[in-house]
Design a protein around this motif. Structure first.
Motif, mmCIF file in Angstrom:
data_model
loop_
_atom_site.group_PDB
_atom_site.id
_atom_site.type_symbol
_atom_site.label_atom_id
_atom_site.label_comp_id
_atom_site.label_asym_id
_atom_site.label_seq_id
_atom_site.Cartn_x
_atom_site.Cartn_y
_atom_site.Cartn_z
ATOM 1 N N ASP A 102 55.624 140.788 8.931
ATOM 2 C CA ASP A 102 54.571 141.289 8.253
ATOM 3 C C ASP A 102 53.122 140.441 8.489
ATOM 4 O OD1 ASP A 102 54.359 139.139 6.511
ATOM 5 O OD2 ASP A 102 56.038 139.766 5.383
ATOM 6 N N THR A 103 53.270 139.548 9.235
ATOM 7 C CA THR A 103 51.962 138.726 9.463
ATOM 8 C C THR A 103 52.119 138.360 10.689
ATOM 9 O OG1 THR A 103 51.751 137.916 7.092
ATOM 10 C CG2 THR A 103 50.629 136.665 8.665
ATOM 11 N N VAL A 104 50.984 138.468 11.697
ATOM 12 C CA VAL A 104 50.835 137.801 13.198
ATOM 13 C C VAL A 104 49.534 137.245 13.093
ATOM 14 C CG1 VAL A 104 50.813 138.362 15.477
ATOM 15 C CG2 VAL A 104 52.550 139.143 14.189
ATOM 16 N N VAL A 105 49.513 135.952 13.573
ATOM 17 C CA VAL A 105 48.298 135.237 13.646
ATOM 18 C C VAL A 105 48.053 134.356 14.866
ATOM 19 C CG1 VAL A 105 46.819 133.525 12.660
ATOM 20 C CG2 VAL A 105 47.903 135.082 11.074
ATOM 21 N N PHE A 106 47.144 134.596 15.779
ATOM 22 C CA PHE A 106 46.706 133.758 16.987
ATOM 23 C C PHE A 106 45.355 133.514 16.573
ATOM 24 C CE2 PHE A 106 50.495 135.783 18.535
ATOM 25 C CZ PHE A 106 51.009 135.112 19.576
ATOM 26 N N ARG A 107 45.175 132.318 16.278
ATOM 27 C CA ARG A 107 43.782 131.924 15.724
ATOM 28 C C ARG A 107 43.304 130.672 16.269
ATOM 29 N NH1 ARG A 107 40.894 130.648 10.687
ATOM 30 N NH2 ARG A 107 38.937 131.831 10.627
ATOM 31 N N LYS A 108 41.852 130.503 16.656
ATOM 32 C CA LYS A 108 41.252 129.333 17.212
ATOM 33 C C LYS A 108 42.072 128.790 18.597
ATOM 34 C CE LYS A 108 38.300 128.031 13.438
ATOM 35 N NZ LYS A 108 38.009 127.054 12.436
ATOM 36 N N LEU A 109 42.391 129.629 19.346
ATOM 37 C CA LEU A 109 43.035 129.243 20.535
ATOM 38 C C LEU A 109 42.116 129.711 21.516
ATOM 39 C CD1 LEU A 109 46.569 130.891 19.766
ATOM 40 C CD2 LEU A 109 45.826 128.675 18.943
ATOM 41 N N PRO A 110 41.297 128.772 22.093
ATOM 42 C CA PRO A 110 40.238 129.008 23.131
ATOM 43 C C PRO A 110 40.789 129.406 24.432
ATOM 44 C CG PRO A 110 40.378 126.694 22.644
ATOM 45 C CD PRO A 110 41.131 127.615 21.787
ATOM 46 N N ASN A 111 42.109 128.943 24.913
ATOM 47 C CA ASN A 111 42.708 129.407 26.172
ATOM 48 C C ASN A 111 43.734 130.556 26.106
ATOM 49 O OD1 ASN A 111 41.438 127.201 27.446
ATOM 50 N ND2 ASN A 111 43.041 125.693 26.595
ATOM 51 N N LEU A 112 43.495 131.288 24.826
ATOM 52 C CA LEU A 112 44.413 132.360 24.838
ATOM 53 C C LEU A 112 43.535 133.648 25.448
ATOM 54 C CD1 LEU A 112 47.222 133.679 23.683
ATOM 55 C CD2 LEU A 112 45.783 134.403 21.751
ATOM 56 N N TYR A 113 44.107 134.486 26.589
ATOM 57 C CA TYR A 113 43.062 135.340 26.933
ATOM 58 C C TYR A 113 43.881 136.710 27.393
ATOM 59 C CZ TYR A 113 46.028 133.796 31.085
ATOM 60 O OH TYR A 113 46.835 133.353 32.072
ATOM 61 N N GLY A 114 43.266 137.708 28.047
ATOM 62 C CA GLY A 114 43.914 138.757 27.893
ATOM 63 C C GLY A 114 43.778 139.814 26.963
ATOM 64 N N SER A 115 44.632 140.911 26.884
ATOM 65 C CA SER A 115 44.540 141.899 26.112
ATOM 66 C C SER A 115 45.698 141.868 25.139
ATOM 67 C CB SER A 115 44.275 143.394 26.826
ATOM 68 O OG SER A 115 45.587 143.202 27.473
ATOM 69 N N ILE A 116 45.443 142.879 24.314
ATOM 70 C CA ILE A 116 46.356 142.998 22.902
ATOM 71 C C ILE A 116 47.517 143.739 23.585
ATOM 72 C CG2 ILE A 116 47.041 143.878 20.825
ATOM 73 C CD1 ILE A 116 44.031 143.397 20.100
ATOM 74 N N PRO A 117 48.887 143.198 23.606
ATOM 75 C CA PRO A 117 49.970 143.903 24.141
ATOM 76 C C PRO A 117 50.356 145.169 23.410
ATOM 77 C CG PRO A 117 50.809 142.038 23.065
ATOM 78 C CD PRO A 117 49.134 142.014 23.117
ATOM 79 N N SER A 118 50.583 146.342 24.154
ATOM 80 C CA SER A 118 51.112 147.717 23.477
ATOM 81 C C SER A 118 52.417 147.470 22.641
ATOM 82 C CB SER A 118 51.173 148.893 24.251
ATOM 83 O OG SER A 118 52.266 148.579 25.174
ATOM 84 N N SER A 119 53.140 146.603 22.923
ATOM 85 C CA SER A 119 54.387 146.220 22.193
ATOM 86 C C SER A 119 54.135 145.986 20.895
ATOM 87 C CB SER A 119 55.284 145.024 22.816
ATOM 88 O OG SER A 119 54.579 143.852 22.694
ATOM 89 N N ILE A 120 53.146 145.699 20.265
ATOM 90 C CA ILE A 120 52.794 145.058 18.971
ATOM 91 C C ILE A 120 52.773 146.403 18.091
ATOM 92 C CG2 ILE A 120 50.152 145.663 18.694
ATOM 93 C CD1 ILE A 120 50.292 142.513 17.527
ATOM 94 N N THR A 121 52.586 147.558 18.510
ATOM 95 C CA THR A 121 53.081 148.792 17.944
ATOM 96 C C THR A 121 54.485 148.934 17.388
ATOM 97 O OG1 THR A 121 53.396 150.185 19.783
ATOM 98 C CG2 THR A 121 51.069 149.979 18.958
ATOM 99 N N LYS A 122 55.278 148.222 17.860
ATOM 100 C CA LYS A 122 56.765 148.073 17.354
ATOM 101 C C LYS A 122 56.801 147.608 15.769
ATOM 102 C CE LYS A 122 58.444 146.707 21.035
ATOM 103 N NZ LYS A 122 59.493 146.134 21.919
ATOM 104 N N LEU A 123 55.893 146.783 15.600
ATOM 105 C CA LEU A 123 55.792 145.822 14.167
ATOM 106 C C LEU A 123 55.323 146.938 13.193
ATOM 107 C CD1 LEU A 123 54.390 142.584 15.582
ATOM 108 C CD2 LEU A 123 56.882 143.214 15.528
#
Length: 343
Positions: A102-123
Motif C-alpha cells: 500500500d506504500t512505495v517510497v523511493f526518495r532522495k536517491l540521486p543515483n536512481l534514474y530511468g522511468s517508472i516501470p509499468s509493472s507498478i500498475t499491478k499494485l
C-alpha cells in the motif's frame, strides 16, 4: 565405526561446515511469505546488492528487514521504503510483484534514474507512491491512472518532461498530487476538475496540488474551480490569463501561490475564502485594487502582491499591519501604509 568419535578429522570438519550453513528454505517459524521473500531478493539483486539493504540476508525473516514492513494479519509485505541512500540503478520492475503493497517510497536517491516501470500498475492496493528527489526522467506515464486506490502521488524534484497526462484524473481517491520541480510543459489538464476528495472516507480534508517550478503554459482550467482545494501552488511557470477561478469564497483553501507567472486579471472583485492562510501573487500582471474584504481574513499570515499593476489604497485593519513594504512594492499606483501615502 558408527560413533562420531570414530569418524576421521576431515569428515568431522565437513559435517560441521554443513551444519553451520543456512537452510536453503525459510523456516516454518518465520513470518515472511515465501513469494515476497523471493521477490525482495530479486529486487536486491537488480539494485546490485547495495549496502543500504545489508539487512536483507538470505534465508532470514524478511519481515525483520530494513526498508520493508509486514502486515500483522497476513504476514505480507505492505510497505517498501528506500530513503536517502547512494544506491544506483533504476526502479526494479519486480516491485510490482509485491501485490499487498500500500506504500512505495523511493526518495532522495540521486543515483536512481530511468522511468517508472509499468509493472507498478499491478499494485492495486497502493495508496501512497512517493518517487521524489531522485533523478527520474522521461514523460510521466499515463498508466499511473490505473492505480485506483492511490491517495498520494509525489513525483517532485526529478527530471520528468512532457505534458501532464490527463489520465491522472482517473485516480478517483487521489487527495495530494506533487509534480513540482520537474521540466513539465503544456497545459494543466482540464480533467483535473474531476478530483473530488471524499472527506468521509479520506484522511485528507481536501485536495493538495503542487505544480510549481515547471514550464507549464496556458490558462488555469475553469474546472479546477470545482475542486475543494486546500493548497494550490502553480508558481514559477508560464501560465497566463484569469486565475480568479481558484478563489472560492465558500471553499476551504488555505494556501494559494500564483507567483512568477503571467496571470492577468482584476483583483478588485475577488472574494477570498475565510480559511486563507497564505496568499502569494507576486510577479504577475494583476490589475485593479486589493479588496477591502481581505481585512476580514482572520487566519491570514502571509501576503505578497508585489510586482504587479495594482492601484489604490492598501486596506487597513485585520492582519494587514503585519505585512511590510516588500509585500506591496513595485505596483503601478498602490499607496498607503506601508507604502507612501496616497495623494
Amino acid at each position: 565405526m558408527g560413533s562420531l568419535v570414530s569418524l576421521s578429522p576431515l569428515l568431522l570438519c565437513v559435517l560441521f561446515l554443513l551444519s553451520s550453513l543456512p537452510s536453503p528454505i525459510l523456516s516454518a517459524s518465520v513470518r515472511c511469505n515465501p513469494e515476497d521473500y523471493k521477490t525482495l531478493m530479486r529486487i536486491k539483486k537488480s539494485l546490485n546488492n547495495p549496502y543500504h539493504l545489508a539487512s536483507w540476508i538470505p534465508n532470514t525473516d524478511c519481515c525483520n528487514w530494513y526498508c520493508v514492513e509486514c502486515d500483522d494479519n497476513t504476514n505480507r509485505i505492505t510497505q517498501f521504503t528506500i530513503f536517502q541512500s547512494n544506491l544506483s540503478g533504476q526502479i526494479p520492475a519486480a516491485v510490482g510483484d509485491l501485490p499487498y503493497l500500500d506504500t512505495v517510497v523511493f526518495r532522495k536517491l540521486p543515483n536512481l534514474y530511468g522511468s517508472i516501470p509499468s509493472s507498478i500498475t499491478k499494485l492495486q492496493n497502493l495508496k501512497m507512491l512517493r518517487l521524489s528527489w531522485n533523478n527520474l526522467s522521461g514523460p510521466i506515464p499515463g498508466f499511473l491512472g490505473q492505480l485506483k486506490n492511490l491517495e498520494y502521488l509525489d513525483l517532485a524534484f526529478n527530471r520528468f518532461s512532457g505534458q501532464i497526462p490527463a489520465s491522472l484524473a482517473d485516480l478517483s481517491k487521489l487527495a495530494a498530487l506533487h509534480l513540482d520541480r520537474n521540466r513539465l510543459t503544456g497545459a494543466i489538464p482540464d480533467s483535473f476538475g474531476r478530483f473530488k476528495v471524499d472527506t468521509q472516507k479520506s484522511l485528507y480534508s481536501g485536495f493538495y496540488l503542487y505544480l510549481s517550478h515547471n514550464q507549464l503554459s496556458g490558462v488555469i482550467p475553469k474546472s479546477l474551480g470545482e475542486v475543494n482545494l486546500i493548497t494550490v501552488d502553480v508558481s514559477r511557470n508560464k501560465l497566463v490569463g484569469d486565475a480568479s477561478v481558484l478563489f472560492n469564497p465558500n471553499g476551504t483553501t488555505q494556501t494559494i501561490d500564483l507567483s512568477r507567472n503571467q496571470f492577468d486579471f482584476d483583483l478588485s472583485g475577488v472574494k477570498f475564502p475565510k480559511t486563507l492562510i497564505d496568499l502569494e501573487l507576486s510577479h504577475n500582471i494583476i490589475r485593479g485594487s486589493i479588496p477591502e474584504e481581505i481585512t476580514g481574513l482572520e487566519l491570514l499570515q502571509g501576503l505578497n502582491v508585489s510586482y504587479n499593476r495594482l492601484c489604490g489604497q492598501i486596506p487597513v485593519g485585520g492582519n494587514m499591519n503585519r505585512f511590510g513594504y516588500d509585500s506591496f512594492f513595485h505596483n503601478r499606483c498602490l499607496c498607503g501604509q506601508p507604502l507612501p501615502n496616497c495623494k
